[in-house]
Design an enzyme around this catalytic site. Structure first.
Site, PDB file in Angstrom:
ATOM      1  N   LYS A 156     -17.254 -26.423   9.910  1.00 14.44           N
ATOM      2  CA  LYS A 156     -16.408 -25.434   9.219  1.00 14.44           C
ATOM      3  C   LYS A 156     -17.254 -24.419   8.439  1.00 14.44           C
ATOM      4  CE  LYS A 156     -14.066 -28.938   7.425  1.00 14.44           C
ATOM      5  NZ  LYS A 156     -14.434 -30.013   8.354  1.00 14.44           N
ATOM      6  N   ILE A 157     -18.174 -24.924   7.600  1.00 14.07           N
ATOM      7  CA  ILE A 157     -18.954 -24.020   6.746  1.00 14.07           C
ATOM      8  C   ILE A 157     -19.972 -23.237   7.585  1.00 14.07           C
ATOM      9  CG2 ILE A 157     -20.606 -23.906   4.826  1.00 14.07           C
ATOM     10  CD1 ILE A 157     -19.136 -26.412   3.660  1.00 14.07           C
ATOM     11  N   ASP A 176     -26.305 -28.175  16.834  1.00  9.69           N
ATOM     12  CA  ASP A 176     -25.320 -29.149  16.359  1.00  9.69           C
ATOM     13  C   ASP A 176     -25.229 -30.273  17.385  1.00  9.69           C
ATOM     14  OD1 ASP A 176     -22.748 -30.454  15.649  1.00  9.69           O
ATOM     15  OD2 ASP A 176     -22.493 -28.729  14.340  1.00  9.69           O
ATOM     16  N   CYS A 208     -25.281 -29.220   7.919  1.00 12.77           N
ATOM     17  CA  CYS A 208     -24.897 -30.503   8.510  1.00 12.77           C
ATOM     18  C   CYS A 208     -24.746 -31.538   7.378  1.00 12.77           C
ATOM     19  CB  CYS A 208     -25.931 -30.953   9.539  1.00 12.77           C
ATOM     20  SG  CYS A 208     -27.582 -31.066   8.863  1.00 12.77           S
ATOM     21  N   PRO A 209     -24.049 -32.638   7.637  1.00 14.43           N
ATOM     22  CA  PRO A 209     -23.876 -33.643   6.578  1.00 14.43           C
ATOM     23  C   PRO A 209     -25.142 -34.472   6.402  1.00 14.43           C
ATOM     24  CG  PRO A 209     -22.828 -34.376   8.601  1.00 14.43           C
ATOM     25  CD  PRO A 209     -23.372 -33.016   8.887  1.00 14.43           C
ATOM     26  N   THR A 235     -27.484 -25.409   1.285  1.00 13.05           N
ATOM     27  CA  THR A 235     -26.298 -25.558   0.421  1.00 13.05           C
ATOM     28  C   THR A 235     -25.552 -26.834   0.815  1.00 13.05           C
ATOM     29  OG1 THR A 235     -25.009 -24.234   1.965  1.00 13.05           O
ATOM     30  CG2 THR A 235     -25.927 -23.071   0.059  1.00 13.05           C
ATOM     31  N   SER A 236     -26.243 -27.721   1.561  1.00  9.73           N
ATOM     32  CA  SER A 236     -25.523 -28.877   2.108  1.00  9.73           C
ATOM     33  C   SER A 236     -25.745 -30.137   1.263  1.00  9.73           C
ATOM     34  CB  SER A 236     -25.923 -29.079   3.558  1.00  9.73           C
ATOM     35  OG  SER A 236     -24.965 -29.873   4.184  1.00  9.73           O
ATOM     36  N   ARG A 237     -26.871 -30.807   1.460  1.00  8.84           N
ATOM     37  CA  ARG A 237     -27.200 -31.969   0.642  1.00  8.84           C
ATOM     38  C   ARG A 237     -28.718 -32.001   0.444  1.00  8.84           C
ATOM     39  NH1 ARG A 237     -22.771 -31.990  -0.812  1.00  8.84           N
ATOM     40  NH2 ARG A 237     -21.167 -33.578  -0.645  1.00  8.84           N
ATOM     41  N   ASP A 261     -29.008 -24.898  -3.247  1.00  8.45           N
ATOM     42  CA  ASP A 261     -27.893 -25.217  -4.141  1.00  8.45           C
ATOM     43  C   ASP A 261     -27.846 -26.718  -4.389  1.00  8.45           C
ATOM     44  OD1 ASP A 261     -25.513 -24.464  -5.629  1.00  8.45           O
ATOM     45  OD2 ASP A 261     -24.409 -25.584  -4.101  1.00  8.45           O
ATOM     46  N   GLU A 266     -31.074 -34.543  -7.459  1.00 11.16           N
ATOM     47  CA  GLU A 266     -30.217 -33.778  -8.382  1.00 11.16           C
ATOM     48  C   GLU A 266     -29.345 -34.660  -9.272  1.00 11.16           C
ATOM     49  OE1 GLU A 266     -27.871 -31.566  -5.389  1.00 11.16           O
ATOM     50  OE2 GLU A 266     -26.088 -32.542  -6.209  1.00 11.16           O
ATOM     51  N   HIS A 298     -25.732 -26.937  -7.554  1.00 10.80           N
ATOM     52  CA  HIS A 298     -24.590 -27.444  -6.786  1.00 10.80           C
ATOM     53  C   HIS A 298     -23.298 -26.720  -7.190  1.00 10.80           C
ATOM     54  CE1 HIS A 298     -23.593 -31.127  -4.173  1.00 10.80           C
ATOM     55  NE2 HIS A 298     -22.679 -30.202  -3.992  1.00 10.80           N
TER      56      HIS A 298
HETATM   57  P1  NAD Z   1     -18.169 -30.232   9.016  1.00  8.67           P
HETATM   58  O1  NAD Z   1     -17.965 -31.677   9.253  1.00  8.67           O
HETATM   59  O2  NAD Z   1     -17.070 -29.274   9.335  1.00  8.67           O
HETATM   60  O3  NAD Z   1     -19.484 -29.737   9.798  1.00  8.67           O
HETATM   61  C1  NAD Z   1     -20.675 -30.447   9.842  1.00  8.67           C
HETATM   62  C2  NAD Z   1     -21.310 -30.194  11.192  1.00  8.67           C
HETATM   63  O4  NAD Z   1     -22.597 -30.826  11.201  1.00  8.67           O
HETATM   64  C3  NAD Z   1     -20.507 -30.774  12.356  1.00  8.67           C
HETATM   65  O5  NAD Z   1     -20.288 -29.781  13.334  1.00  8.67           O
HETATM   66  C4  NAD Z   1     -21.392 -31.901  12.870  1.00  8.67           C
HETATM   67  O6  NAD Z   1     -21.270 -32.102  14.275  1.00  8.67           O
HETATM   68  C5  NAD Z   1     -22.768 -31.382  12.493  1.00  8.67           C
HETATM   69  N1  NAD Z   1     -23.790 -32.427  12.493  1.00  8.67           N
HETATM   70  C6  NAD Z   1     -23.656 -33.744  12.230  1.00  8.67           C
HETATM   71  N2  NAD Z   1     -24.838 -34.375  12.391  1.00  8.67           N
HETATM   72  C7  NAD Z   1     -25.725 -33.426  12.776  1.00  8.67           C
HETATM   73  C8  NAD Z   1     -27.095 -33.455  13.119  1.00  8.67           C
HETATM   74  N3  NAD Z   1     -27.796 -34.602  13.121  1.00  8.67           N
HETATM   75  N4  NAD Z   1     -27.697 -32.297  13.468  1.00  8.67           N
HETATM   76  C9  NAD Z   1     -26.978 -31.131  13.518  1.00  8.67           C
HETATM   77  N5  NAD Z   1     -25.673 -31.051  13.206  1.00  8.67           N
HETATM   78  C10 NAD Z   1     -25.052 -32.181  12.847  1.00  8.67           C
HETATM   79  O7  NAD Z   1     -18.598 -30.112   7.488  1.00  8.67           O
HETATM   80  P2  NAD Z   1     -18.525 -28.824   6.557  1.00  8.67           P
HETATM   81  O8  NAD Z   1     -17.210 -28.776   5.863  1.00  8.67           O
HETATM   82  O9  NAD Z   1     -18.981 -27.646   7.325  1.00  8.67           O
HETATM   83  O10 NAD Z   1     -19.614 -29.205   5.457  1.00  8.67           O
HETATM   84  C11 NAD Z   1     -20.996 -29.296   5.776  1.00  8.67           C
HETATM   85  C12 NAD Z   1     -21.727 -29.909   4.624  1.00  8.67           C
HETATM   86  O11 NAD Z   1     -21.711 -29.010   3.508  1.00  8.67           O
HETATM   87  C13 NAD Z   1     -21.093 -31.183   4.050  1.00  8.67           C
HETATM   88  O12 NAD Z   1     -21.499 -32.322   4.782  1.00  8.67           O
HETATM   89  C14 NAD Z   1     -21.624 -31.212   2.639  1.00  8.67           C
HETATM   90  O13 NAD Z   1     -22.813 -31.963   2.626  1.00  8.67           O
HETATM   91  C15 NAD Z   1     -21.945 -29.766   2.332  1.00  8.67           C
HETATM   92  N6  NAD Z   1     -21.133 -29.213   1.238  1.00  8.67           N
HETATM   93  C16 NAD Z   1     -21.778 -28.692   0.167  1.00  8.67           C
HETATM   94  C17 NAD Z   1     -21.041 -28.150  -0.881  1.00  8.67           C
HETATM   95  C18 NAD Z   1     -21.695 -27.510  -2.081  1.00  8.67           C
HETATM   96  O14 NAD Z   1     -21.020 -27.234  -3.079  1.00  8.67           O
HETATM   97  N7  NAD Z   1     -22.992 -27.250  -2.056  1.00  8.67           N
HETATM   98  C19 NAD Z   1     -19.637 -28.171  -0.823  1.00  8.67           C
HETATM   99  C20 NAD Z   1     -19.018 -28.703   0.318  1.00  8.67           C
HETATM  100  C21 NAD Z   1     -19.776 -29.222   1.348  1.00  8.67           C
END
Ligand code: NAD
Length: 337
Positions: A156-157, A176, A208-209, A235-237, A261, A266, A298
């Site tokens: 999604k993001i 992905d 990615c997560p 901005t992920s983890r 982020d 953290e 964050h």
């Molecule tokens: P999502 O589940 O819609 O998308 C994650 C994508 O990563 C999926 O398409 C999945 O197939 C892919 N993925 C999984 N394992 C992978 C790998 N080994 N290599 C490559 N791609 C892989 O999730 P989202 O809503 O887009 O969120 C993504 C991440 O953003 C979350 O997991 C979270 O960690 C992070 N996040 C951060 C904040 C923030 O405030 N900084 C807020 C929300 C989410």
């Protein structure tokens, strides 16, 4: 139902209270500023539901303690669930619910904000003008137009981030494990394998997560494969990135810019005020001493729209469980492939 809400700040209370009052049968929310961990779990004694955020700890010991005190439901106010020991929760009969999507725009837009700040040195420019210094030396940027952006994780993001960067006229490379049509449908976007993305991208953004296969995805080996002067955005983890390897990459000039982020360690820093304290984390202090590094604490999710959606979904998740309805946002132990 009684809900113990951990890691709360005034803004959490404001948005949760608003969503709770609007619910058909509001819950009895008790707010704790402290994080959930094994030591603080006794605060939730007698609460059937415990509500937590990204830097709370729901490891096996904490979950055991909660289950023994009568907790049945853990409601996450976030999408990521890497802080929960899912196997332990299943064994203890605890249900886990989350907010799978709130405002993917909030995080994607923040990632773009980091890119613009790093490229055009906006942080420096702002301070310089405030200081009545109107020179431009050291502020030289580059056009984003025609640059190549690597998007790791095109969910999604990542897909929204790619759509925004498409508006800048960038070429888009995606990697992905589960490619989707929405990303490949963006003009100028294509899926490639990870080595190709690393080798060809001017900017790499992580979406990615955090799972076992993505822990330290950015490490000495993957940094070595990147273009010299690459910009890295996370901005992920935090734990997607080996911070020491990134620091070495900055020192050699291999990495030209870093926008974060999230940070590996953290948990003890972010969402707290250390302005009158000495930070003990040498790695963090070294990282933020570089002129080409921008760190936010964050806050990518932190928009009115996202907080409204998080609160509404959290209250709805709790109500569904209380009413015995199907839990559409339940998190379960992944089935082995
Ligand atoms: P999502 O589940 O819609 O998308 C994650 C994508 O990563 C999926 O398409 C999945 O197939 C892919 N993925 C999984 N394992 C992978 C790998 N080994 N290599 C490559 N791609 C892989 O999730 P989202 O809503 O887009 O969120 C993504 C991440 O953003 C979350 O997991 C979270 O960690 C992070 N996040 C951060 C904040 C923030 O405030 N900084 C807020 C929300 C989410």
């Amino acid at each position: 139902m009684k809900v113990a809400v951990f890691s709360t700040r005034s803004y959490d209370r404001k948005f949760l209270d608003r969503a709770n009052i609007a619910a058909n049968s509001p819950h009895d929310l008790e707010y704790f500023e402290t994080k959930l961990n094994e030591k603080t779990a006794p605060l939730a004694n007698g609460f059937p539901c415990v509500c937590i955020f990204v830097n709370d700890t729901a490891d096996a010991a904490t979950l055991k303690s909660l289950a023994e005190q009568g907790t049945k439901l853990i409601a996450l106010r976030c999408a990521g669930y890497n802080m929960v020991d899912l196997e332990a929760a299943e064994e203890l009969g605890l249900k886990i619910v989350r907010v799978p999507a709130y405002s993917p725009y909030a995080v994607a837009e923040h990632a773009v904000g980091l890119i613009l700040m790093l490229n055009r040195r906006l942080n420096k420019a702002y301070n310089r003008v405030r200081d009545d210094n109107f020179t431009l030396d050291g502020l030289l940027g580059f056009d984003l137009h025609e640059r190549t952006i690597g998007v790791i994780g095109t969910g999604k993001i990542g897909t929204i981030f790619a759509q925004i960067m498409n508006g800048f006229g960038c070429h888009l490379l995606g990697y992905d494990v589960h490619p989707n049509d929405e990303f490949s449908g963006i003009s100028g976007a294509k899926y490639v394998d990870l080595p190709e993305l690393l080798a060809k991208s001017d900017i790499i953004s992580l979406h990615c997560p955090l799972v076992s296969s993505t822990y330290h995805l950015i490490n000495r080996d993957t940094i070595e494969q990147m273009k010299p002067g690459v910009m890295l955005i996370n901005t992920s983890r935090g734990q997607l990135v080996d911070t020491r390897a990134v620091i070495d990459g900055i020192k050699t000039g291999k990495i030209g810019y870093v926008g974060l982020d999230v940070y590996e360690e953290e948990d003890d820093l972010f969402f707290e005020d250390y302005s009158n304290n000495i930070i003990q984390d040498d790695t963090f202090q070294l990282l933020q001493s570089f002129q080409n590094v921008v760190i936010t604490a964050h806050q990518a999710f932190f928009t009115q729209d996202a907080l409204t959606a998080i609160s509404q979904t959290t209250i709805a998740n709790i109500s569904s469980w209380e009413q015995g309805n199907e839990l559409s946002h339940e998190v379960k132990v992944p089935v082995a492939q």
